[in-house]
Design a protein around this motif. Structure first.
Motif, PDB file in Angstrom:
ATOM      1  N   GLY A 143       0.821  -1.208   0.000  1.00  0.00           N
ATOM      2  CA  GLY A 143       0.000   0.000   0.000  1.00  0.00           C
ATOM      3  C   GLY A 143       0.849   1.249   0.000  1.00  0.00           C
ATOM      4  O   GLY A 143       0.550   2.226  -0.704  1.00  0.00           O
ATOM      5  N   ARG A 167       0.918   4.035  -2.981  1.00  0.00           N
ATOM      6  CA  ARG A 167       0.713   5.455  -2.699  1.00  0.00           C
ATOM      7  C   ARG A 167       1.841   6.285  -3.300  1.00  0.00           C
ATOM      8  O   ARG A 167       1.610   7.329  -3.916  1.00  0.00           O
ATOM      9  CB  ARG A 167       0.639   5.701  -1.190  1.00  0.00           C
ATOM     10  CG  ARG A 167       0.356   7.162  -0.843  1.00  0.00           C
ATOM     11  CD  ARG A 167       0.665   7.512   0.603  1.00  0.00           C
ATOM     12  NE  ARG A 167       0.017   6.610   1.540  1.00  0.00           N
ATOM     13  CZ  ARG A 167       0.682   5.824   2.377  1.00  0.00           C
ATOM     14  NH1 ARG A 167       2.008   5.832   2.389  1.00  0.00           N
ATOM     15  NH2 ARG A 167       0.025   5.034   3.209  1.00  0.00           N
ATOM     16  N   GLU A 177      -7.536  -4.188   0.256  1.00  0.00           N
ATOM     17  CA  GLU A 177      -6.712  -3.885   1.420  1.00  0.00           C
ATOM     18  C   GLU A 177      -5.523  -3.003   1.052  1.00  0.00           C
ATOM     19  O   GLU A 177      -5.143  -2.102   1.801  1.00  0.00           O
ATOM     20  CB  GLU A 177      -6.217  -5.192   2.064  1.00  0.00           C
ATOM     21  CG  GLU A 177      -7.321  -6.041   2.678  1.00  0.00           C
ATOM     22  CD  GLU A 177      -7.848  -7.079   1.709  1.00  0.00           C
ATOM     23  OE1 GLU A 177      -7.738  -6.872   0.481  1.00  0.00           O
ATOM     24  OE2 GLU A 177      -8.386  -8.102   2.184  1.00  0.00           O
ATOM     25  N   ILE A 178      -4.947  -3.265  -0.142  1.00  0.00           N
ATOM     26  CA  ILE A 178      -3.817  -2.450  -0.594  1.00  0.00           C
ATOM     27  C   ILE A 178      -4.251  -1.000  -0.771  1.00  0.00           C
ATOM     28  O   ILE A 178      -3.573  -0.061  -0.341  1.00  0.00           O
ATOM     29  CB  ILE A 178      -3.249  -3.025  -1.913  1.00  0.00           C
ATOM     30  CG1 ILE A 178      -2.623  -4.403  -1.669  1.00  0.00           C
ATOM     31  CG2 ILE A 178      -2.231  -2.069  -2.518  1.00  0.00           C
ATOM     32  CD1 ILE A 178      -2.250  -5.140  -2.946  1.00  0.00           C
ATOM     33  N   VAL A 179      -5.408  -0.809  -1.401  1.00  0.00           N
ATOM     34  CA  VAL A 179      -5.913   0.545  -1.625  1.00  0.00           C
ATOM     35  C   VAL A 179      -6.237   1.231  -0.299  1.00  0.00           C
ATOM     36  O   VAL A 179      -5.999   2.427  -0.124  1.00  0.00           O
ATOM     37  CB  VAL A 179      -7.148   0.514  -2.556  1.00  0.00           C
ATOM     38  CG1 VAL A 179      -7.833   1.873  -2.603  1.00  0.00           C
ATOM     39  CG2 VAL A 179      -6.726   0.097  -3.954  1.00  0.00           C
ATOM     40  N   ASP A 180      -6.780   0.463   0.657  1.00  0.00           N
ATOM     41  CA  ASP A 180      -7.070   1.045   1.968  1.00  0.00           C
ATOM     42  C   ASP A 180      -5.800   1.618   2.608  1.00  0.00           C
ATOM     43  O   ASP A 180      -5.813   2.707   3.189  1.00  0.00           O
ATOM     44  CB  ASP A 180      -7.684  -0.017   2.900  1.00  0.00           C
ATOM     45  CG  ASP A 180      -9.144  -0.278   2.591  1.00  0.00           C
ATOM     46  OD1 ASP A 180      -9.746   0.536   1.860  1.00  0.00           O
ATOM     47  OD2 ASP A 180      -9.665  -1.303   3.058  1.00  0.00           O
ATOM     48  N   VAL A 181      -4.709   0.872   2.506  1.00  0.00           N
ATOM     49  CA  VAL A 181      -3.444   1.360   3.060  1.00  0.00           C
ATOM     50  C   VAL A 181      -2.970   2.587   2.280  1.00  0.00           C
ATOM     51  O   VAL A 181      -2.526   3.586   2.857  1.00  0.00           O
ATOM     52  CB  VAL A 181      -2.368   0.259   3.016  1.00  0.00           C
ATOM     53  CG1 VAL A 181      -1.009   0.814   3.443  1.00  0.00           C
ATOM     54  CG2 VAL A 181      -2.761  -0.901   3.923  1.00  0.00           C
ATOM     55  N   ALA A 182      -3.089   2.518   0.947  1.00  0.00           N
ATOM     56  CA  ALA A 182      -2.625   3.630   0.112  1.00  0.00           C
ATOM     57  C   ALA A 182      -3.414   4.904   0.366  1.00  0.00           C
ATOM     58  O   ALA A 182      -2.904   6.009   0.191  1.00  0.00           O
ATOM     59  CB  ALA A 182      -2.710   3.243  -1.366  1.00  0.00           C
TER      60      ALA A 182
END
Length: 948
Positions: free
Chosen positions: A872, A876, A923-928
């Motif tokens: 993530g 970003r 989940e990756i996008v949530d972190v990003a």
């Protein structure tokens, strides 16, 4: 105007499948523990499907969401609700359920006064009750029907009975005859009912122990102390056919008892002289613990699968037919091999004693359930060995215990009635007549206590075995699969031991789910043939039986004969027949319908009749949803591959339905990638369907393909936006493709014949490949080169001359691609840099030649090495570049495209990497999305809504 529902456009499929798989390990409070049923649909999947079936897709409300971006943001918001709804820990989250219900109300049609008309949900093949229960959890009136009385009983226990007594205090008294000590002011839902099931279940257990407890003596441990027995391990025996031996030889699958490291235990058979036996010898059993002398493998007993067995004394081979013949003549005996007792935080295994052998030597009760076991050898092997009656599947001690418990259900009912009357509750009508007072309440508690007996039979038969695995040493229930198999060595549990298979455990397994079910609104469960019942004013979601996968009626007879013994006075209409009705059961049983061809005809004709009948009164406001259990390909008479999947689609379309979506559902996480390179379907599929207008026109092949080319690209983009796994994309894409095919009254081939479903599926897959290939044009030249080279060589080397030709066609220079980190070019060889070849110190901010291809490779490398959070952060950083060169959707779509290429070439490891990245994308996008805050231009790359 008909509004498209969310299920007809996009689903957060990975979240649904993930929670459906996790649910299999949940037992505490799960309704599946109330009573066994086969092939239950996961609650998470049913809840998500119902919500998506009833809620408008944003594209159907252009006045609120006029742009594609606004529709996508709203769709993501609704997907977020689903992602929370499917989590097991949220099943009692009233705020979340109210939020979901509000969305259903918002999408409901209005009456003449402008008030929403909430849908009423029907499952005409209700089975284990998952779909009606989840409809009720979403705040909707639920209706369930099934031809099978055991299924109807389960549905009554889940959706019909609890609302009648919701919020009611328990009626049982304490030991001094006073009101329940826990006399709290407020009892939520069915908590009071659960408390009474526990109390009267405990009374039944204690009362039974007074009457038959002497049949279950305590064991004497090596130190002379006494301990409760958990189980007795028995082996069936036959006379050795060798005349020189003639010993009563034990038939044993495995000698192992326990495999915990340092606490191993196994049975040691020894032949000893014994003049009292005809052969002059017998087998004596002791317990071994020395690993050096332990059996070499789990199946290292005297029985060797279907080939028969071997005599433990003389090593003579004994055929299966010899054993079967002994069984048919009633000459199969049994011998006690070991006793399992409770120790200090461990099992203690003891050699047999005369006292425990005598305790089991009891006469058969005079009144036991009657009924013949079905003889279909695919599901039932005991009849071949002479166990033809259901009573034959139990030892005499087990029959004594089960008849005692069955009789106590009626006595417990009388106690409930007296206690309810003592609280001032009116007598009222019985439960079967719709009563809601004392008589009905006593019937209700008796119904759940009968479910306790049903659960007990699954653990208290002579087909129950002992699990010796290192994780747990417990009774293994009979129905570990959808069959009644023969067992040679079996475990006879102690119902009073408070361990696996005991009455106490069964009571809790029945009572606990009552605290988790919604107990409102009202629900009904009736015994009815789906082909004859009314569908009027009801929205259908159903999981019908599929071909011959499960013989529900024959299997459920095992429980029915015991439930009938307890509940015939309580629910006389439901238990009026001697066994479960079978003639109209919609299962392709070749033993009932003149062979395989006749069975398939019966099923297919019946299936079409049901859904043609439903078509006549189907709701125009909502689609119908149907679950399909996958059956592998078979070969038809012409030697061509055919599938039940095609038969199902053909039947639906011929029945007047238009298929608007298909979604693959998976509940087996361990085998998730088994489909890579095999084109296997998911474990099940859910379809949404709408009635096809009678005025639908026909088209020709050219018109059909043109419609596919026009509509599939947008549908595919929505599927990819929904975070669908690449492995599931081809199956999900069938939905919009079949929506095109099934909206026509017919698609005409050049020779004038109607196009078959098989041919239509081939055309849909062709267009899908074309659409995915066309997506290559959205990428910049360097990524387009890498895609083409990957298609040709994967991550393996290729000749630079060929690479120069590909590069020239895409207006790129190989040396530039090498400097940008996409490939290596040396010695006349060109090779793409794979994720495993990357160094791991990549910084997008300093990369002046960044590409979507390169970012994808680095994301995979970091995901496989470090997990979600660092990926993530990397995403970003790539999106946060001032020039905004990278678009998040392009990265994900590239992973989809490369998965398709890898799958087609059999590159399983690569396919797994691409699939894993996409399934982890939310989940990756949530972190990003998290701090540091994204610049406004980057938010556009994420397609974030302004409210995020």
């Amino acid at each position: 105007m008909t509004k498209r529902k969310l299920i007809e456009v996009a689903l957060p499929l990975e979240a649904i499948n993930k929670e459906s798989a996790r649910e299999k390990s949940i037992r505490h409070g799960h309704p599946s523990t109330l009573h066994l049923w086969w092939a239950r649909r996961p609650l998470a999947a049913a809840r998500a499907v119902l919500f998506a079936q009833l809620v408008d897709d944003p594209s159907s409300r252009p006045e609120e969401f006029p742009t594609e971006e606004a529709q996508r943001a709203e769709r993501e918001r609704l997907h977020g609700i689903i992602e929370r709804l499917v989590v097991w820990e949220n099943v009692r989250d009233e705020k979340l359920l109210a939020e979901a219900h509000a969305e259903i109300v918002k999408s409901a049609p209005k009456d003449d006064d402008g008030n929403p008309v909430l849908p009423k949900i029907l499952d005409p093949f209700a089975g284990g009750g998952t779909i009606p229960l989840e409809a009720q959890r979403l705040g909707l009136e639920a209706h369930a029907s099934d031809l099978n009385p055991v299924a109807v009983l389960i549905n009554k226990a889940l959706i019909e009975i609890p609302p009648k007594f919701a919020g009611m205090k328990p009626v049982h008294r304490d030991d001094k005859g006073g009101l329940l000590a826990d006399d709290r002011a407020f009892w939520k839902g069915a908590e009071g009912l659960a408390a009474d099931v526990r109390a009267y279940g405990q009374w039944m257990r204690d009362e039974a122990e007074k009457r038959i407890g002497h049949l279950y003596p305590r064991a004497t441990l090596p130190d002379g102390s006494k301990a409760t027995v958990i189980a007795w391990i028995w082996a069936r025996t036959v006379t050795c056919p060798n005349p020189a031996c003639g010993i009563e030889m034990p038939l044993v699958r495995s000698w192992w008892l326990g495999k915990k490291k340092g606490k191993e235990a196994y049975v040691v058979p020894t032949v000893v002289a014994d003049p009292s036996h005809k052969s002059g010898r017998r087998v004596e059993f002791t317990i071994g613990h020395d690993v050096a002398h332990a059996p070499t493998r789990d199946g290292d007993g005297t029985m060797h699968g279907r080939t028969g067995g071997v005599c433990v004394s003389c090593s003579t081979a004994v055929s299966t037919e010899y054993i079967r013949d002994h069984g048919r003549q009633g000459k199969v005996g049994q011998t006690l091999m070991a006793t399992v007792a409770e120790g200090n935080r461990q099992r203690v295994y003891l050699a047999p004693t005369a006292e425990h052998i005598r305790a089991a030597d009891v006469s058969k009760p005079t009144e036991v359930p009657s009924g013949e076991v079905a003889t279909n050898p695919r599901w039932f092997s005991p009849p071949a060995y002479g166990l033809t009656q259901f009573a034959d599947l139990f030892t005499n001690r087990q029959l004594t215990a089960l008849t005692t418990f069955s009789d106590l259900v009626a006595e417990a009912r009388d106690r409930v009635l007296d206690d309810a009357a003592a609280t001032g509750m009116p007598n009222g009508a019985p439960l079967a007549d719709g009563g809601t007072n004392a008589q009905a309440y006593a019937d209700a508690v008796a119904t759940y206590l009968a479910c306790v007996i049903g659960r007990l039979t699954d653990y208290m038969s002579s087909l129950t075995t002992w699990a010796s695995n290192p994780q747990m040493e417990i009774l293994r229930n009979l129905f570990a699969r959808q069959a009644i198999p023969m067992a040679w060595d079996y475990a006879e549990g102690n119902p009073f031991a408070d361990k696996s298979g005991s009455v106490a455990k069964m009571v809790e397994a029945v009572a606990k789910p009552l605290e988790y079910i919604p107990a409102s609104p009202s629900g009904t469960a009736n015994q009815a043939d789906a082909a004859a019942r009314s569908f009027a004013n009801l929205v259908v979601s159903t999981d019908p039986p599929y071909y011959d996968n499960i013989g529900y009626s024959d299997l459920s007879d095992f429980f029915y004969v015991w439930l009938r013994r307890s509940l015939r006075p309580v629910l006389p209409g439901l238990f009026s027949t001697m066994l479960v009705p079978k003639a109209e059961e919609l299962v392709a049983n070749p033993y009932r319908h003149d062979g395989k061809a006749g069975a398939e005809r019966f099923f297919e004709d019946g299936f079409r009749d049901v859904f043609a009948h439903a078509r006549g009164s189907a709701s125009s406001s909502y689609p119908m949803t149907v679950y399909y259990a996958f059956k592998q390909s078979e070969t038809d008479g012409a030697g061509e591959a055919s599938t039940g999947w095609e038969t199902l689609l053909e039947g639906m379309i011929r029945g007047g339905w238009e298929i608007t979506s298909t979604w693959p559902l998976r509940s087996e996480r361990g085998g998730r990638m088994i489909s890579v390179g095999t084109n296997a379907l998911a474990s099940s599929i859910v379809l949404s369907l709408r009635p096809r207008p009678a005025s639908s026109s026909t088209t020709d092949r050219r018109g059909f393909i043109a419609a596919l080319e026009a509509e599939l690209p947008d549908a595919l983009r929505k599927l990819q936006q929904g975070a669908i796994a690449p492995v599931d994309l081809p199956q999900a894409a069938i939905g919009p493709g079949m929506a095109v095919f099934s909206r026509f009254a017919g698609v005409l081939e050049p020779d004038g014949s109607k196009m078959t479903v098989r041919s239509a599926l081939a055309r849909i897959n062709e267009i899908l490949d074309q659409v995915l290939s066309d997506q290559e044009g959205d990428y910049k030249p360097d990524t387009r080169f890498a895609i083409t080279w990957y298609r040709l060589h994967g991550y393996e080397p290729g000749k630079s001359g060929e690479a120069e030709n590909v590069a020239t066609a895409r207006a790129v220079v190989l040396s530039d691609l090498a400097r940008s980190g996409i490939l290596t070019h040396r010695g006349g060889i060109v090779q793409l840099i794979s994720p495993s070849d990357l160094t791991g110190d990549y910084d997008p901010a300093t990369d002046h030649h960044i590409s979507v291809w390169e970012v994808l490779q680095h994301l995979i490398q970091v995901l496989e090495r470090d997990g979600i959070a660092p990926v993530g952060d990397l995403l970003r950083a790539a999106l946060d570049r001032p020039a905004a060169d990278i678009d998040a959707d392009e990265v994900k779509e590239l992973a989809h495209l490369l998965f398709r290429i890898a799958e087609a070439n059999g590159w399983t490891k690569d396919a797994l990497s691409f699939n894993t990245l996409v399934t982890s994308w939310p989940e990756i996008v949530d972190v990003a999305r998290q701090a540091p805050a994204l610049a406004p231009s980057t938010q556009g790359a994420f397609s974030f809504d302004s409210e995020d």
